[in-house]
Design a protein around this motif. Structure first.
Motif, PDB file in Angstrom:
ATOM      1  N   LEU A  16       0.858  -1.185   0.000  1.00  0.00           N
ATOM      2  CA  LEU A  16       0.000   0.000   0.000  1.00  0.00           C
ATOM      3  C   LEU A  16       0.896   1.238   0.000  1.00  0.00           C
ATOM      4  CD1 LEU A  16      -2.567  -1.060   2.793  1.00  0.00           C
ATOM      5  CD2 LEU A  16      -2.825  -1.324   0.302  1.00  0.00           C
ATOM      6  N   PHE A  17       0.434   2.338  -0.630  1.00  0.00           N
ATOM      7  CA  PHE A  17       1.207   3.585  -0.584  1.00  0.00           C
ATOM      8  C   PHE A  17       0.249   4.764  -0.454  1.00  0.00           C
ATOM      9  CE2 PHE A  17       0.201   2.736  -4.994  1.00  0.00           C
ATOM     10  CZ  PHE A  17      -0.145   3.966  -5.538  1.00  0.00           C
ATOM     11  N   ARG A  18       0.741   5.765   0.169  1.00  0.00           N
ATOM     12  CA  ARG A  18      -0.069   6.966   0.352  1.00  0.00           C
ATOM     13  C   ARG A  18       0.266   8.009  -0.725  1.00  0.00           C
ATOM     14  NH1 ARG A  18       0.234   8.080   6.872  1.00  0.00           N
ATOM     15  NH2 ARG A  18      -1.312   6.504   7.506  1.00  0.00           N
ATOM     16  N   HIS A  19      -0.819   8.651  -1.178  1.00  0.00           N
ATOM     17  CA  HIS A  19      -0.664   9.745  -2.130  1.00  0.00           C
ATOM     18  C   HIS A  19      -1.480  10.899  -1.570  1.00  0.00           C
ATOM     19  CE1 HIS A  19      -0.208  11.991  -5.829  1.00  0.00           C
ATOM     20  NE2 HIS A  19       0.532  10.996  -6.348  1.00  0.00           N
ATOM     21  N   GLY A  20      -0.813  11.773  -0.809  1.00  0.00           N
ATOM     22  CA  GLY A  20      -1.537  12.799  -0.075  1.00  0.00           C
ATOM     23  C   GLY A  20      -2.290  12.160   1.070  1.00  0.00           C
ATOM     24  N   ASP A  21      -3.595  12.378   1.115  1.00  0.00           N
ATOM     25  CA  ASP A  21      -4.421  11.776   2.174  1.00  0.00           C
ATOM     26  C   ASP A  21      -5.017  10.448   1.746  1.00  0.00           C
ATOM     27  OD1 ASP A  21      -3.950  13.952   3.813  1.00  0.00           O
ATOM     28  OD2 ASP A  21      -5.690  15.076   3.064  1.00  0.00           O
ATOM     29  N   LEU A  22      -4.720  10.031   0.526  1.00  0.00           N
ATOM     30  CA  LEU A  22      -5.290   8.794   0.016  1.00  0.00           C
ATOM     31  C   LEU A  22      -4.346   7.627   0.250  1.00  0.00           C
ATOM     32  CD1 LEU A  22      -6.676  10.032  -3.434  1.00  0.00           C
ATOM     33  CD2 LEU A  22      -7.939   9.715  -1.302  1.00  0.00           C
ATOM     34  N   PRO A  43      11.471   8.834  -2.832  1.00  0.00           N
ATOM     35  CA  PRO A  43      12.023   8.077  -1.691  1.00  0.00           C
ATOM     36  C   PRO A  43      11.322   8.391  -0.370  1.00  0.00           C
ATOM     37  CG  PRO A  43      13.786   8.864  -3.080  1.00  0.00           C
ATOM     38  CD  PRO A  43      12.532   9.496  -3.605  1.00  0.00           C
ATOM     39  N   GLU A  44      10.564   9.485  -0.319  1.00  0.00           N
ATOM     40  CA  GLU A  44       9.875   9.838   0.930  1.00  0.00           C
ATOM     41  C   GLU A  44       8.436   9.344   0.960  1.00  0.00           C
ATOM     42  OE1 GLU A  44      11.715  11.033   3.214  1.00  0.00           O
ATOM     43  OE2 GLU A  44      13.405  11.294   1.837  1.00  0.00           O
ATOM     44  N   SER A  45       7.971   8.735  -0.141  1.00  0.00           N
ATOM     45  CA  SER A  45       6.576   8.268  -0.174  1.00  0.00           C
ATOM     46  C   SER A  45       6.362   7.151   0.857  1.00  0.00           C
ATOM     47  CB  SER A  45       6.242   7.734  -1.579  1.00  0.00           C
ATOM     48  OG  SER A  45       6.333   8.782  -2.541  1.00  0.00           O
ATOM     49  N   PRO A  46       5.294   7.223   1.696  1.00  0.00           N
ATOM     50  CA  PRO A  46       5.027   6.196   2.731  1.00  0.00           C
ATOM     51  C   PRO A  46       4.546   4.883   2.105  1.00  0.00           C
ATOM     52  CG  PRO A  46       3.985   8.303   3.265  1.00  0.00           C
ATOM     53  CD  PRO A  46       4.398   8.385   1.816  1.00  0.00           C
ATOM     54  N   LEU A  47       5.106   3.760   2.582  1.00  0.00           N
ATOM     55  CA  LEU A  47       4.720   2.429   2.121  1.00  0.00           C
ATOM     56  C   LEU A  47       4.388   1.548   3.323  1.00  0.00           C
ATOM     57  CD1 LEU A  47       7.453   1.586  -0.561  1.00  0.00           C
ATOM     58  CD2 LEU A  47       5.220   2.633  -0.963  1.00  0.00           C
ATOM     59  N   ALA A  48       3.561   0.538   3.042  1.00  0.00           N
ATOM     60  CA  ALA A  48       3.265  -0.471   4.066  1.00  0.00           C
ATOM     61  C   ALA A  48       2.837  -1.748   3.366  1.00  0.00           C
ATOM     62  CB  ALA A  48       2.168   0.015   4.997  1.00  0.00           C
TER      63      ALA A  48
END
Length: 305
Positions: A16-22, A43-48
């Motif tokens: 999963l990755f976040r794009h803004g609040d999504l 490289p700073e994009s949140p992943l899980a």
């Protein structure tokens, strides 16, 4: 297994990755890597991992660290290439400006040299300070013996009333251009006719005069400095020289100067005469038909009186 396949295996699984609040996904690890390459993710994009709640920047997620490093290296290379291109662009602009400035300077110098050469030959007037030429006088050639003195006509082309035949009219030495057509000792010294007229030869036959005075004047103006050289050389041979030197030459129908008289007793023959004749024979007059043209020039050398 290839290196690309090994890197792809490192990121197997659903993410999963976040794009803004999504929160978007789940997508495969290879899709995450592709989005990193295209810049859609950084490289700073949140992943899980799918099913987990904790998101971490991609650079901190172990399977993606190698991909982040590769992405950052590519970014540094691209930035360096961009900087070099910018430098090259500026260098081209500077060189272009220098070339344009140089072309302008050379063009200006070229115009000056061409004009100077066309009007004065390859020598400027300053080099011949102290040498002056009066306006040329162009006439129909008349009979003249080599040892006869120049018979001066007024500049208007007619002998003044009351002037005895064979003598110089009053005012002939006033510094104005002198006419140069001369007659033989037995000739009646008929006044010269203007260019373009129809004359009569000694046998009574009409002969059309066809030389072009304007064309002759242009050649004289464009080549006169070649004669200045002769006078300068004579001045070097005779320090303190100050004299008026009238001369007269005939242009043959082939456009070549074929006769010269220097009407100053000191220079009827000698180095100055030879230099003047040599240079005059180089002047590019046009060939013509009809009566021959005589050109009179008068030069003042140094300061007299």
């Amino acid at each position: 297994m290839a290196a690309g396949q090994e890197l792809a295996a490192d990121v197997d699984g659903q993410w999963l990755f976040r794009h803004g609040d999504l929160v978007l996904g789940p997508v495969s690890g290879s899709v995450i890597v592709e989005k990193l390459k295209t810049g859609e993710l950084t490289p700073e994009s949140p992943l899980a991992l799918a099913g987990e709640r904790d998101f971490h920047p991609m650079r901190e997620v172990e399977p993606f660290k190698v991909h982040v490093a590769l992405s950052e290296a590519r970014a540094r290379v691209d930035a360096a290439v961009l900087v070099e291109r910018e430098k090259n662009h500026k260098r081209v602009l500077v060189l272009g400006g220098v070339a344009a400035g140089l072309a302008l300077v050379l063009g200006t110098v070229g115009i000056y040299v061409a004009r100077n050469a066309a009007v004065h030959g390859w020598f400027g007037e300053d080099e011949f300070e102290g040498i002056e030429m009066e306006a040329p006088v162009i006439r129909v050639a008349q009979a003249r013996q080599d040892d006869e003195e120049l018979f001066d006509y007024p500049t208007q082309g007619a002998v003044k009333p009351g002037t005895p035949t064979g003598t110089k009219p009053t005012g002939a030495s006033t510094g104005k251009p002198t006419a140069v057509a001369a007659a033989s000792r037995t000739d009646d010294r008929r006044p010269p006719r203007p260019a373009g007229s129809v004359g009569t030869d000694p046998d009574g036959m009409e002969v059309a005069q066809q030389f072009d005075q304007s064309a002759i004047n242009r050649v004289v103006a464009g080549n006169k400095s070649t004669l200045f050289k002769c006078f300068k050389e004579e001045a070097e041979r005779s320090p303190g020289l100050a004299a008026k030197i009238p001369l007269e030459f005939v242009i043959g129908n082939d456009g070549k100067v074929n006769k010269l008289w220097v009407d100053n007793p000191q220079f009827k023959k000698g180095p100055l005469y030879e230099c003047l004749l040599t240079e005059l024979q180089k002047w590019p007059f046009r060939a013509y038909e009809g009566e021959r043209a005589t050109v009179g020039l008068s030069f003042n050398i140094g300061k007299r009186g």
